[in-house]
Scaffold this active site. Sequence first.
Site, PDB file in Angstrom:
ATOM      1  N   LEU A  44       0.867  -1.069   0.014  1.00  0.00           N
ATOM      2  CA  LEU A  44       0.308   0.104  -0.160  1.00  0.00           C
ATOM      3  C   LEU A  44       0.881   1.315   0.171  1.00  0.00           C
ATOM      4  O   LEU A  44       1.971   1.321   0.679  1.00  0.00           O
ATOM      5  CB  LEU A  44      -0.777   0.094   1.192  1.00  0.00           C
ATOM      6  CG  LEU A  44      -2.249  -0.340   1.482  1.00  0.00           C
ATOM      7  CD1 LEU A  44      -2.918  -0.334   2.530  1.00  0.00           C
ATOM      8  CD2 LEU A  44      -3.185   0.269  -0.033  1.00  0.00           C
ATOM      9  N   ASP A  45       0.481   2.354  -0.745  1.00  0.00           N
ATOM     10  CA  ASP A  45       1.391   3.414  -0.743  1.00  0.00           C
ATOM     11  C   ASP A  45       1.183   4.162   0.612  1.00  0.00           C
ATOM     12  O   ASP A  45       0.351   3.978   1.013  1.00  0.00           O
ATOM     13  CB  ASP A  45       0.557   4.536  -1.870  1.00  0.00           C
ATOM     14  CG  ASP A  45       1.075   3.970  -3.256  1.00  0.00           C
ATOM     15  OD1 ASP A  45       1.748   3.168  -3.557  1.00  0.00           O
ATOM     16  OD2 ASP A  45       0.185   4.447  -4.010  1.00  0.00           O
TER      17      ASP A  45
END
Length: 308
Positions: A44-45
């Site tokens: 996930l960013d």
Amino acid sequence: MGDNLLTMLGFLNLNKPGGWTSHDCVAKIRRLLKIKRVGHGGTLDPAATGVLPIAVGKATRLLPFLPEKKAYQARIRLGVTTNTDDLQGEILQIGSANHLTLEQIDPLLRQFIGEIEQIPPAFSAISQGGKRLYELARKGELVTPPSRIVHVEKINILDWYPGEHPELELEIICGGGTYIRSIARDLGNLLGVGGTLANLIRTQSCGLELSKSLTLADLETQQHQGNLPLIFPQLALKHLLTISLSAPEARRWCQGQSIVIINSIKLPQSQSVQVVGENGDFLGIGEIATVNISDDREQTLIPKVVLS
């Protein structure tokens, strides 16, 4: 804690906080549990929040076998273009998009459903030449990654916020490897105004739901109470067929030997399956192979990942 730290095995459903990288979360849990063998499924960013599957102990070897489907709640800002395809980056172009209507946008979303060709963001965790693209980009070496085919199952419009830089809120259900930032960028390009991702929440990943996730603070509290909420492999891998072996078969299989199995129906070649002992204990992941051409119900169970 009831579980021995050396034999801890399972998954955690973490609600990743904003501002943390996926690796930050892994490092935190390693310190919390005092074990090195911790991994995660589906990066996930840093700015994104939501479900980050965490594998503990030997469960790290099972990450490739978890379900690929993911679901996101994404907010796209139109009229703005950035070098990272989200609001964390440098603004490259900005202009009014207040003429846009939902009626204009809705038909275009169909182009993003199904098997689509997508170019990942230049700032991404994809490796090229042994370096992450975001590492190269931070040094000023912007590399356009090659396009790839990804699968988007469904896009639902959740809300629309008109204005100078209108925002579109979407639910996106997709397969692994899909970049929501790329969808935001490409939708903006189709509309001729540019677009970037304003906010992202992952609501489902690898079979885990946001509604059942726990924060890092929750996990720390439960660990100190001796009640770590590990999800056992059988539950995390419930999408896979389960094959039960007798005690003698299980011993041979765990030693690396293939086991002949007779099924009422032929199983697909190379299908991954859960393997359990006669008492239900999880042994690992097997792979189906057909060796008897005259009787295609006679197949072999090849050890793929042996955990017992």
